[in-house]
Design a protein around this motif. Structure first.
Motif, PDB file in Angstrom:
ATOM      1  N   ARG A  78       0.247   4.176  -0.898  1.00  0.00           N
ATOM      2  CA  ARG A  78      -0.537   5.297  -0.400  1.00  0.00           C
ATOM      3  C   ARG A  78      -1.773   4.745   0.295  1.00  0.00           C
ATOM      4  O   ARG A  78      -2.205   3.633  -0.001  1.00  0.00           O
ATOM      5  CB  ARG A  78      -0.935   6.224  -1.547  1.00  0.00           C
ATOM      6  CG  ARG A  78       0.225   6.862  -2.277  1.00  0.00           C
ATOM      7  CD  ARG A  78      -0.288   7.748  -3.407  1.00  0.00           C
ATOM      8  NE  ARG A  78      -1.197   8.775  -2.907  1.00  0.00           N
ATOM      9  CZ  ARG A  78      -1.910   9.574  -3.701  1.00  0.00           C
ATOM     10  NH1 ARG A  78      -1.829   9.438  -5.017  1.00  0.00           N
ATOM     11  NH2 ARG A  78      -2.713  10.480  -3.182  1.00  0.00           N
TER      12      ARG A  78
ATOM     13  N   ARG B 247       0.846  -1.184   0.000  1.00  0.00           N
ATOM     14  CA  ARG B 247       0.000   0.000   0.000  1.00  0.00           C
ATOM     15  C   ARG B 247       0.890   1.246   0.000  1.00  0.00           C
ATOM     16  O   ARG B 247       1.190   1.819   1.053  1.00  0.00           O
ATOM     17  CB  ARG B 247      -0.934  -0.023   1.203  1.00  0.00           C
ATOM     18  CG  ARG B 247      -1.760  -1.299   1.274  1.00  0.00           C
ATOM     19  CD  ARG B 247      -2.536  -1.416   2.553  1.00  0.00           C
ATOM     20  NE  ARG B 247      -3.632  -0.474   2.591  1.00  0.00           N
ATOM     21  CZ  ARG B 247      -4.426  -0.334   3.648  1.00  0.00           C
ATOM     22  NH1 ARG B 247      -4.217  -1.059   4.733  1.00  0.00           N
ATOM     23  NH2 ARG B 247      -5.417   0.530   3.622  1.00  0.00           N
TER      24      ARG B 247
ATOM     25  N   TYR C  68      -7.997   1.151  -6.015  1.00  0.00           N
ATOM     26  CA  TYR C  68      -7.711   2.585  -5.926  1.00  0.00           C
ATOM     27  C   TYR C  68      -8.977   3.325  -5.525  1.00  0.00           C
ATOM     28  O   TYR C  68     -10.052   3.069  -6.077  1.00  0.00           O
ATOM     29  CB  TYR C  68      -7.201   3.109  -7.271  1.00  0.00           C
ATOM     30  CG  TYR C  68      -6.885   4.584  -7.279  1.00  0.00           C
ATOM     31  CD1 TYR C  68      -5.916   5.120  -6.430  1.00  0.00           C
ATOM     32  CD2 TYR C  68      -7.560   5.448  -8.136  1.00  0.00           C
ATOM     33  CE1 TYR C  68      -5.622   6.466  -6.437  1.00  0.00           C
ATOM     34  CE2 TYR C  68      -7.277   6.807  -8.153  1.00  0.00           C
ATOM     35  CZ  TYR C  68      -6.312   7.309  -7.298  1.00  0.00           C
ATOM     36  OH  TYR C  68      -6.028   8.649  -7.301  1.00  0.00           O
TER      37      TYR C  68
ATOM     38  N   LEU D  37      -5.416  -4.604  -8.235  1.00  0.00           N
ATOM     39  CA  LEU D  37      -5.180  -3.201  -7.907  1.00  0.00           C
ATOM     40  C   LEU D  37      -6.482  -2.609  -7.379  1.00  0.00           C
ATOM     41  O   LEU D  37      -7.550  -2.806  -7.981  1.00  0.00           O
ATOM     42  CB  LEU D  37      -4.701  -2.421  -9.125  1.00  0.00           C
ATOM     43  CG  LEU D  37      -4.462  -0.914  -8.949  1.00  0.00           C
ATOM     44  CD1 LEU D  37      -3.322  -0.452  -9.840  1.00  0.00           C
ATOM     45  CD2 LEU D  37      -5.730  -0.100  -9.265  1.00  0.00           C
TER      46      LEU D  37
ATOM     47  N   TRP E  18     -10.660   7.275  -4.542  1.00  0.00           N
ATOM     48  CA  TRP E  18     -10.465   8.727  -4.588  1.00  0.00           C
ATOM     49  C   TRP E  18     -11.777   9.460  -4.317  1.00  0.00           C
ATOM     50  O   TRP E  18     -12.834   8.873  -4.308  1.00  0.00           O
ATOM     51  CB  TRP E  18      -9.863   9.151  -5.924  1.00  0.00           C
ATOM     52  CG  TRP E  18     -10.791   9.031  -7.102  1.00  0.00           C
ATOM     53  CD1 TRP E  18     -11.555  10.026  -7.648  1.00  0.00           C
ATOM     54  CD2 TRP E  18     -11.041   7.867  -7.895  1.00  0.00           C
ATOM     55  NE1 TRP E  18     -12.258   9.563  -8.731  1.00  0.00           N
ATOM     56  CE2 TRP E  18     -11.965   8.231  -8.909  1.00  0.00           C
ATOM     57  CE3 TRP E  18     -10.590   6.535  -7.858  1.00  0.00           C
ATOM     58  CZ2 TRP E  18     -12.447   7.326  -9.854  1.00  0.00           C
ATOM     59  CZ3 TRP E  18     -11.055   5.645  -8.802  1.00  0.00           C
ATOM     60  CH2 TRP E  18     -11.975   6.037  -9.785  1.00  0.00           C
TER      61      TRP E  18
ATOM     62  N   ASN F 234      -4.780   5.246  -0.184  1.00  0.00           N
ATOM     63  CA  ASN F 234      -5.896   4.990  -1.088  1.00  0.00           C
ATOM     64  C   ASN F 234      -5.538   4.066  -2.236  1.00  0.00           C
ATOM     65  O   ASN F 234      -6.320   3.906  -3.174  1.00  0.00           O
ATOM     66  CB  ASN F 234      -6.436   6.315  -1.643  1.00  0.00           C
ATOM     67  CG  ASN F 234      -5.386   7.070  -2.453  1.00  0.00           C
ATOM     68  OD1 ASN F 234      -4.192   6.976  -2.160  1.00  0.00           O
ATOM     69  ND2 ASN F 234      -5.824   7.814  -3.442  1.00  0.00           N
ATOM     70  N   LEU F 235      -4.359   3.447  -2.193  1.00  0.00           N
ATOM     71  CA  LEU F 235      -3.907   2.579  -3.288  1.00  0.00           C
ATOM     72  C   LEU F 235      -3.358   1.284  -2.714  1.00  0.00           C
ATOM     73  O   LEU F 235      -2.530   1.304  -1.793  1.00  0.00           O
ATOM     74  CB  LEU F 235      -2.831   3.284  -4.117  1.00  0.00           C
ATOM     75  CG  LEU F 235      -2.193   2.473  -5.243  1.00  0.00           C
ATOM     76  CD1 LEU F 235      -3.224   2.125  -6.321  1.00  0.00           C
ATOM     77  CD2 LEU F 235      -1.014   3.227  -5.852  1.00  0.00           C
ATOM     78  N   GLU F 236      -3.820   0.157  -3.257  1.00  0.00           N
ATOM     79  CA  GLU F 236      -3.309  -1.148  -2.824  1.00  0.00           C
ATOM     80  C   GLU F 236      -3.006  -2.005  -4.038  1.00  0.00           C
ATOM     81  O   GLU F 236      -3.827  -2.130  -4.952  1.00  0.00           O
ATOM     82  CB  GLU F 236      -4.329  -1.854  -1.932  1.00  0.00           C
ATOM     83  CG  GLU F 236      -3.871  -3.239  -1.485  1.00  0.00           C
ATOM     84  CD  GLU F 236      -4.866  -3.919  -0.559  1.00  0.00           C
ATOM     85  OE1 GLU F 236      -4.964  -3.478   0.604  1.00  0.00           O
ATOM     86  OE2 GLU F 236      -5.549  -4.855  -1.001  1.00  0.00           O
TER      87      GLU F 236
END
Length: 694
Positions: free
Chosen positions: A649, A647, A692, A690, A694, A651-653
């Motif tokens: 960030r 991860r 994401y 993936l 936002w 908000n991103l895996e």
């Protein structure tokens, strides 16, 4: 006043902190506002300590009593799959999540089809497990089971899944015999912003999902979502050509409206279109060579709409009105069958205190089921007959919880009453004692009765059940065995005796032991007819196998589960299940009628290790041992899955997952008539994902 989800479930506890208007409370943050907002919109816990233990006594549940409670105060063998457990699993489909539940037998038939049962009697057409999604029942009335391939939710939108092993018919009605699976999705307030999921690999060739949530006012929030899956065929050990690849798309929406401080309204729906590869072996022709194979795609369209209005009267009093419509339409390959059904259901449930030590809950319900089943067209309904039914269900239940000793000893008694067009009047009572000597321990015991009402398959359908023989007494003419439905078939009956011990031995270790003894009566089987009868074509004969309630059985066993948090970054979970089934046939039935007792594994073990290597890297291992299933010719097997996630960030895996890594292929279940698919083995699989936000 209690705060509940718009799905009719109590809202999850939130840490103290500032609130968003009409939304969830937000934890205190020292980081910059932009990062805090991303984390809130994503609803992903980051700290390792937020990964809840699967059997923590304080976990929130609502399926046991239809009201807000915890595991410790729930007199049922319940297991909760949280969103964090879903995120850290290796699952790409809903059925894969149930492998971690003690007492459940989860077997993959082929690339798209599953067989899932609780405490025995597993089969592709399992008929003793009630499954609900946000309050709507998803079993189908043709065989009282679940088409798992179409229950394809966006896993990130599930709040939690509550799984009860054992009967829950007093509150939930028919088919809640050996267990209940209740899938609860998130409120739209908790899915604001956007989500994109994508990935693929060796077998799960393409997976993509999208969700967007927003506001239409201070008190009205929504989400829309869509999902597409494409999967390749599995391995056919007999050398058959691959056939079980599948493709499926699904889209849905949900609105949650906080009309007043006491009233919450939900409206949601989803729609599905899918093609599922299928091969039926040994389908029977009335002319030489008498056996044919049918290969192609099952094509399915399904959709549903659901509305719920919940009104809170006071701290311990509220009522809920729920209504839904469900449509299902399937065209089976090569003219073997085509069927559809439409279900309309409306339920009213109210709870209130009778006295300071009594909490009463009651409900009224009506369901209409319309079924149209068109049999095989290539042989004038010989392989599968046609039938049409329109059935009404009228139900009522009442349950009273008595506090015998404040905060320590409770007794719950209730009964469900049902009038239906398949079996007439049914009653399903239960009594449960719960003792909580302190906050870390609980013990409960229960006696319950539950029924599985007959299905269209039991009462109306006739199915060719085997290749023809050529007995000398018929002059060499072909003799086809064929199951024949019987309108005289009544409900299958279970009386269950259960006991459970739970303990939170320390802040880091908890365990749960459930024991059960089940007595089944009037199980459906097929009795050979007295003599052959003339077939539909001159020179052919049929040997009828007539449906009847000709079996009794006992089942007993236990399920032990434990969670151990070794540190803030490493957690272990495991469970062991034991099951013994003994089936007894009525006089005159063949020994093969008892085959069900050999179609569930006696021993199962599940182990999981979850390790946070560092703040943004996670490593998970999942191991399973499943005992041999001689009734399906399935040998003992071991399975190992692995997940590695990064991860970069909040908000991103990015994750890489491997499934069934210990062998190239393995068998999990065979098939039984009328689901005569060729034997398929589950292959090793590797894929990447993936996620994401936002």
């Amino acid at each position: 006043m209690r705060r509940r989800t718009a799905s009719g479930q109590p809202a999850a506890a939130q840490p103290a902190g500032p609130k968003e208007k009409n939304g969830p409370e937000l934890p205190k943050q020292k980081e910059d506002p932009f990062k805090a907002d991303i984390e809130r919109l994503g609803s992903i816990p980051i700290a390792p300590s937020e990964s809840a233990a699967p059997i923590s006594l304080q976990q929130q549940v609502s399926s046991v009593s239809r009201q807000e409670s915890t595991v410790a105060h729930s007199p049922a063998a319940i297991f909760v799959i949280t969103q964090e457990m879903i995120r850290r699993s290796s699952a790409t489909t809903l059925p894969e999540l149930f492998r971690m539940v003690p007492g459940l037998d989860v077997a993959r038939v082929d690339s798209s089809r599953w067989a899932i049962s609780s405490r025995g009697f597993n089969n592709r057409l399992t008929d003793k497990l009630l499954v609900q999604i946000d309050g709507s029942t998803v079993y189908n009335p043709i065989f009282s089971g679940v088409f798992w391939e179409i229950q394809d939710l966006l896993l990130q939108d599930i709040e939690r899944i509550e799984v009860i092993r054992g009967p829950g018919a007093t509150l939930w009605g028919q088919n809640a015999v050996n267990g209940i699976i209740n899938v609860i999705t998130k409120r739209t307030q908790d899915t604001q912003g956007s989500l994109l999921v994508g990935g693929g690999g060796t077998q799960a060739q393409g997976m993509t999902g999208f969700r967007h949530g927003g506001k239409l006012g201070d008190d009205l929030t929504y989400r829309v979502w869509g999902k597409w899956n494409q999967a390749g065929a599995f391995f056919a050990p007999a050398g058959n050509a691959p056939f079980d690849d599948w493709r499926q798309g699904r889209a849905g929406f949900r609105f949650d409206w906080l009309a007043t401080c006491q009233d919450t309204v939900t409206f949601q729906g989803d729609f599905l279109r899918g093609d599922y590869g299928r091969s039926d072996i040994n389908k029977f022709a009335l002319a030489p060579p008498f056996v044919t194979n049918l290969t192609g795609d099952d094509r399915t369209f399904a959709g549903n709409l659901l509305g719920r209005w919940r009104h809170e009267v006071g701290e311990r009093s509220d009522w809920t009105l729920l209504a839904y419509y469900d449509h299902f339409d399937r065209q089976i390959t090569s003219g073997l069958a085509a069927f559809r059904y439409d279900i309309f259901d409306v339920d009213f449930v109210q709870q209130f205190p009778l006295t300071a030590r009594q909490q009463l809950i009651y409900g009224l319900g009506y369901r209409n089921v319309g079924i149209n089943f068109q049999g095989s067209t290539f042989d004038n309904n010989f392989n599968l007959s046609s039938a049409e039914r329109n059935v009404n269900y009228y139900s009522a239940f009442v349950q009273d919880e008595f506090t015998l000793v404040k905060d320590r000893l409770f007794f719950t008694a209730g009964c469900k009453f049902l009038e239906n067009g398949f079996s007439g009047f049914e009653y399903q009572p239960s009594g449960r004692f719960l003792w909580t000597p302190d906050e870390r321990h609980s013990v409960w015991t229960a006696v319950s009765r539950a029924v599985r009402t007959p299905s269209l398959l039991d009462q109306n359908l006739s199915v060719a059940a085997g290749p023809p023989s050529f007995p000398p007494g018929l002059g060499g003419a072909p003799l086809f065995p064929k199951t024949v439905g019987n309108r005289g078939v009544i409900s299958e009956d279970l009386v269950a005796y259960e006991m459970d011990f739970r303990a939170q031995a320390s802040e880091s270790f908890s365990w749960d032991l459930a024991l059960f003894y089940n007595v089944y009566d009037n199980l459906v089987t097929f009795r050979p007819g007295a003599k052959p009868v003339a077939g539909p074509v001159a020179g052919t004969f049929v040997f009828p196998l007539n449906a009847e309630n000709g079996l009794n059985a006992e089942g007993y066993g236990g399920e032990l589960a434990a969670t151990w948090k070794l540190s803030e970054t490493w957690r272990l979970y495991g469970n062991y299940s034991f099951l013994q089934l003994n089936v007894h046939r009525a006089e005159g039935l063949p020994a093969s009628a008892e085959i069900a007792e050999r179609r569930s594994p006696r021993h199962q073990i599940y182990l999981q290790s979850s390790w946070d290597i560092c703040r943004n890297v996670e490593f998970d291992l999942y191991g399973r041992y499943v005992d041999a299933v001689p009734g399906f010719f399935v040998p003992t097997y071991f399975s190992l899955d692995v997940r590695l996630a990064w991860r970069p960030r909040p908000n991103l895996e990015l994750s890489v997952l491997g499934q069934s890594l210990l062998q190239s292929n393995h068998t999990e279940i065979g098939t039984a008539p009328p689901a005569t698919f060729p034997l398929i083995q589950v292959p090793r699989g590797v894929y990447a994902m993936l996620t994401y936000r936002w």
